[in-house]
Motif scaffolding. Structure first.
Motif, PDB file in Angstrom:
ATOM      1  N   LEU A 131       0.826  -1.211   0.000  1.00  0.00           N
ATOM      2  CA  LEU A 131       0.000   0.000   0.000  1.00  0.00           C
ATOM      3  C   LEU A 131       0.859   1.259   0.000  1.00  0.00           C
ATOM      4  CD1 LEU A 131      -2.822  -1.040   2.512  1.00  0.00           C
ATOM      5  CD2 LEU A 131      -2.985  -0.885   0.023  1.00  0.00           C
ATOM      6  N   THR A 132       1.974   1.212   0.749  1.00  0.00           N
ATOM      7  CA  THR A 132       2.884   2.360   0.778  1.00  0.00           C
ATOM      8  C   THR A 132       3.493   2.609  -0.599  1.00  0.00           C
ATOM      9  OG1 THR A 132       3.388   1.883   3.095  1.00  0.00           O
ATOM     10  CG2 THR A 132       4.897   3.334   1.908  1.00  0.00           C
ATOM     11  N   GLN A 133       3.919   1.531  -1.247  1.00  0.00           N
ATOM     12  CA  GLN A 133       4.472   1.676  -2.588  1.00  0.00           C
ATOM     13  C   GLN A 133       3.434   2.221  -3.565  1.00  0.00           C
ATOM     14  OE1 GLN A 133       6.058  -2.130  -3.664  1.00  0.00           O
ATOM     15  NE2 GLN A 133       7.817  -1.996  -2.289  1.00  0.00           N
ATOM     16  N   LYS A 134       2.194   1.744  -3.453  1.00  0.00           N
ATOM     17  CA  LYS A 134       1.132   2.231  -4.326  1.00  0.00           C
ATOM     18  C   LYS A 134       0.877   3.720  -4.092  1.00  0.00           C
ATOM     19  CE  LYS A 134      -3.705   1.404  -5.561  1.00  0.00           C
ATOM     20  NZ  LYS A 134      -4.927   0.609  -5.241  1.00  0.00           N
ATOM     21  N   LYS A 135       0.858   4.133  -2.810  1.00  0.00           N
ATOM     22  CA  LYS A 135       0.635   5.537  -2.494  1.00  0.00           C
ATOM     23  C   LYS A 135       1.759   6.401  -3.030  1.00  0.00           C
ATOM     24  CE  LYS A 135      -0.347   8.602   1.410  1.00  0.00           C
ATOM     25  NZ  LYS A 135      -0.493   8.682   2.887  1.00  0.00           N
ATOM     26  N   MET A 136       3.011   5.939  -2.889  1.00  0.00           N
ATOM     27  CA  MET A 136       4.153   6.698  -3.404  1.00  0.00           C
ATOM     28  C   MET A 136       4.083   6.838  -4.916  1.00  0.00           C
ATOM     29  SD  MET A 136       7.193   5.112  -1.016  1.00  0.00           S
ATOM     30  CE  MET A 136       8.471   6.014  -1.889  1.00  0.00           C
ATOM     31  N   MET A 137       3.668   5.771  -5.597  1.00  0.00           N
ATOM     32  CA  MET A 137       3.531   5.848  -7.053  1.00  0.00           C
ATOM     33  C   MET A 137       2.435   6.819  -7.462  1.00  0.00           C
ATOM     34  SD  MET A 137       3.946   1.796  -7.988  1.00  0.00           S
ATOM     35  CE  MET A 137       3.586   2.051  -9.718  1.00  0.00           C
ATOM     36  N   GLU A 138       1.310   6.814  -6.722  1.00  0.00           N
ATOM     37  CA  GLU A 138       0.230   7.752  -7.036  1.00  0.00           C
ATOM     38  C   GLU A 138       0.664   9.196  -6.784  1.00  0.00           C
ATOM     39  OE1 GLU A 138      -3.031   6.500  -4.683  1.00  0.00           O
ATOM     40  OE2 GLU A 138      -3.567   4.786  -5.977  1.00  0.00           O
ATOM     41  N   GLU A 139       1.395   9.431  -5.674  1.00  0.00           N
ATOM     42  CA  GLU A 139       1.867  10.784  -5.385  1.00  0.00           C
ATOM     43  C   GLU A 139       2.862  11.252  -6.447  1.00  0.00           C
ATOM     44  OE1 GLU A 139       3.434  10.622  -1.481  1.00  0.00           O
ATOM     45  OE2 GLU A 139       1.459  10.638  -0.478  1.00  0.00           O
ATOM     46  N   ALA A 140       3.758  10.359  -6.862  1.00  0.00           N
ATOM     47  CA  ALA A 140       4.714  10.725  -7.908  1.00  0.00           C
ATOM     48  C   ALA A 140       3.992  11.055  -9.211  1.00  0.00           C
ATOM     49  CB  ALA A 140       5.717   9.595  -8.114  1.00  0.00           C
ATOM     50  N   GLU A 142       0.914  12.159  -9.469  1.00  0.00           N
ATOM     51  CA  GLU A 142       0.215  13.433  -9.285  1.00  0.00           C
ATOM     52  C   GLU A 142       1.175  14.615  -9.391  1.00  0.00           C
ATOM     53  OE1 GLU A 142      -3.096  15.787  -8.792  1.00  0.00           O
ATOM     54  OE2 GLU A 142      -2.971  13.604  -9.064  1.00  0.00           O
ATOM     55  N   ARG A 143       2.374  14.479  -8.819  1.00  0.00           N
ATOM     56  CA  ARG A 143       3.375  15.557  -8.941  1.00  0.00           C
ATOM     57  C   ARG A 143       3.788  15.758 -10.392  1.00  0.00           C
ATOM     58  NH1 ARG A 143       5.467  13.157  -4.151  1.00  0.00           N
ATOM     59  NH2 ARG A 143       7.013  12.013  -5.385  1.00  0.00           N
ATOM     60  N   ARG A 144       3.921  14.672 -11.133  1.00  0.00           N
ATOM     61  CA  ARG A 144       4.281  14.779 -12.537  1.00  0.00           C
ATOM     62  C   ARG A 144       3.183  15.510 -13.322  1.00  0.00           C
ATOM     63  NH1 ARG A 144       2.817  12.091 -16.808  1.00  0.00           N
ATOM     64  NH2 ARG A 144       1.696  10.543 -15.555  1.00  0.00           N
ATOM     65  N   GLN A 146       1.053  17.671 -12.084  1.00  0.00           N
ATOM     66  CA  GLN A 146       1.062  19.074 -11.686  1.00  0.00           C
ATOM     67  C   GLN A 146       2.189  19.838 -12.389  1.00  0.00           C
ATOM     68  OE1 GLN A 146       1.221  19.219  -7.420  1.00  0.00           O
ATOM     69  NE2 GLN A 146      -0.869  18.468  -7.148  1.00  0.00           N
ATOM     70  N   ARG A 147       3.357  19.199 -12.504  1.00  0.00           N
ATOM     71  CA  ARG A 147       4.464  19.859 -13.204  1.00  0.00           C
ATOM     72  C   ARG A 147       4.114  20.113 -14.667  1.00  0.00           C
ATOM     73  NH1 ARG A 147       7.689  16.146 -10.224  1.00  0.00           N
ATOM     74  NH2 ARG A 147       7.825  14.806 -12.057  1.00  0.00           N
ATOM     75  N   GLU A 148       3.499  19.110 -15.291  1.00  0.00           N
ATOM     76  CA  GLU A 148       3.108  19.287 -16.690  1.00  0.00           C
ATOM     77  C   GLU A 148       2.050  20.376 -16.837  1.00  0.00           C
ATOM     78  OE1 GLU A 148       1.860  15.515 -18.060  1.00  0.00           O
ATOM     79  OE2 GLU A 148       3.880  14.639 -18.121  1.00  0.00           O
ATOM     80  N   ALA A 149       1.066  20.387 -15.904  1.00  0.00           N
ATOM     81  CA  ALA A 149       0.021  21.422 -15.979  1.00  0.00           C
ATOM     82  C   ALA A 149       0.604  22.812 -15.738  1.00  0.00           C
ATOM     83  CB  ALA A 149      -1.076  21.113 -14.960  1.00  0.00           C
ATOM     84  N   LYS A 150       1.542  22.900 -14.772  1.00  0.00           N
ATOM     85  CA  LYS A 150       2.169  24.189 -14.477  1.00  0.00           C
ATOM     86  C   LYS A 150       2.986  24.669 -15.672  1.00  0.00           C
ATOM     87  CE  LYS A 150       4.915  26.471 -10.915  1.00  0.00           C
ATOM     88  NZ  LYS A 150       5.675  26.277  -9.657  1.00  0.00           N
ATOM     89  N   LYS A 151       3.684  23.742 -16.293  1.00  0.00           N
ATOM     90  CA  LYS A 151       4.476  24.107 -17.462  1.00  0.00           C
ATOM     91  C   LYS A 151       3.565  24.576 -18.595  1.00  0.00           C
ATOM     92  CE  LYS A 151       7.897  22.190 -20.646  1.00  0.00           C
ATOM     93  NZ  LYS A 151       8.672  20.968 -21.015  1.00  0.00           N
TER      94      LYS A 151
END
Length: 265
Positions: A131-140, A142-144, A146-151
Motif C-alpha cells: 500500500l505504501t508503494q502504491k501511495k508513493m507511485m500515485e503521489e509521484a 500526481e506531482r508529474r 502538476q508539473r506538466e500542468a504548471k508548465k
C-alpha cells in the motif's frame, strides 16, 4: 626444470589409478565372501511388507490392469502419454468408488482454509508495504501531472502576454497615427474615428470610458473617488456650523427657565 615427486606421492597416485580402474571394470562374478540368503530375505520382506488381511484404507493402493495398455508401443510418445493418462483416470475413478462405499469423507469442504505458510503479522507487513508503494507511485504521478500542468499554464500565460504586448504596441501606433492625422487636418477630421475599440478592451476600459470626463486624464479615477466620498460623507458644504445660533434662535426664550435665587429674587 623437471619436478621431483616423493615415493609416497607416487604410491598414492598409483593407488588412485588402480581404484579408478576397478570402478570402471564391471563385476562379472559375485564376490567369494557374498552370501545369498534366500530365507533371510523372505523373512525381512514379510516383516516390512503389508499383511494380506489389511484394510484398503490403510494402503490406499490402486492397481489398474488393462490388456490394451500392454499393447501400447513404448516408442510412440503420444500413445504412451495417452496410456498414462487413461491409467491414472481409471485409478482415480476406482478410488472414488471405494471411498464412497466406505462412507469416508475425502473431498475438501467448501469452508476449508489451509494453514498459511506465513503468519498474519508477516502478511500484514507485506500488505502495508504494498500500500505504501502504491501511495508513493500515485503521489509521484500526481506531482508529474502538476508539473506538466504548471508548465503548460506558464506557456499559455507567456503566449497571452506576448499577444497583449503586441496588441498594445499596435494600439499605440494606431493612436499616434490618428493624432498625427488629426493634427495635420487642423483637428477638423477624424474626431469620431478613434482607432482603438475601447468597448472591446474589457470592463475596466469600458468603465473608464463612461466615467471619465473629456479633460480627465486619470480615466475616471478622480470621479469614482469623489462618488465614494459623497456616499460616505454626503453632499454640500461644511456641516460643523449646522448648530450655530441665528437671530431668531437667540431671541426665542420659550425654553428658558429662570433660576430661583435666595431672597425671593
Amino acid at each position: 626444470m623437471a619436478q621431483e615427486y616423493s615415493d609416497d606421492e607416487i604410491e598414492f597416485s598409483e593407488s588412485e589409478e588402480s581404484e579408478e580402474d576397478e570402478e570402471e571394470k564391471p563385476v562379472e562374478e559375485a564376490r567369494k565372501d557374498a552370501v545369498y540368503n534366500i530365507v533371510g530375505i523372505h523373512e525381512k520382506l514379510e516383516d516390512i511388507g503389508w499383511p494380506d488381511d489389511i484394510d484398503w484404507i490403510q494402503s490406499l493402493s490402486v492397481t489398474v490392469e488393462d490388456d490394451e495398455l500392454k499393447a501400447v508401443d513404448v516408442n510412440d510418445d503420444l500413445a504412451r502419454e495417452m496410456a498414462f493418462y487413461t491409467q491414472a483416470l481409471e485409478g482415480a475413478r476406482d478410488a472414488y468408488q471405494k471411498f464412497e462405499a466406505l462412507g469416508i469423507p475425502f473431498l475438501r469442504p467448501s469452508d476449508y482454509y489451509a494453514e498459511m505458510v506465513k503468519s498474519d503479522t508477516h502478511m500484514l507487513k507485506v500488505k502495508d508495504k504494498l500500500l505504501t508503494q502504491k501511495k508513493m507511485m500515485e503521489e509521484a504521478d500526481e506531482r508529474r501531472k502538476q508539473r506538466e500542468a504548471k508548465k503548460f499554464s506558464k506557456e499559455v500565460q507567456a503566449e497571452k502576454l506576448k499577444e497583449r504586448a503586441k496588441q498594445k504596441k499596435h494600439d499605440i501606433e494606431s493612436v499616434k497615427k490618428w493624432r498625427k492625422a488629426r493634427s495635420d487636418s487642423g483637428y477638423t477630421e477624424g474626431e469620431d474615428e478613434f482607432p482603438v475599440n475601447v468597448e472591446n478592451g474589457g470592463p475596466s476600459a469600458k468603465k473608464r470610458r463612461v466615467l471619465a470626463s473629456p479633460g480627465d486624464r486619470s480615466g475616471g479615477k478622480d470621479r469614482r473617488n469623489r462618488e465614494k466620498r459623497d456616499a460616505k460623507y454626503g453632499h454640500g458644504g461644511r456641516k460643523g456650523l449646522k448648530k450655530k445660533n441665528t437671530a431668531e434662535s437667540a431671541a426665542d426664550d420659550s425654553s428658558f427657565r429662570g433660576m430661583k435665587r435666595k431672597g425671593g429674587f
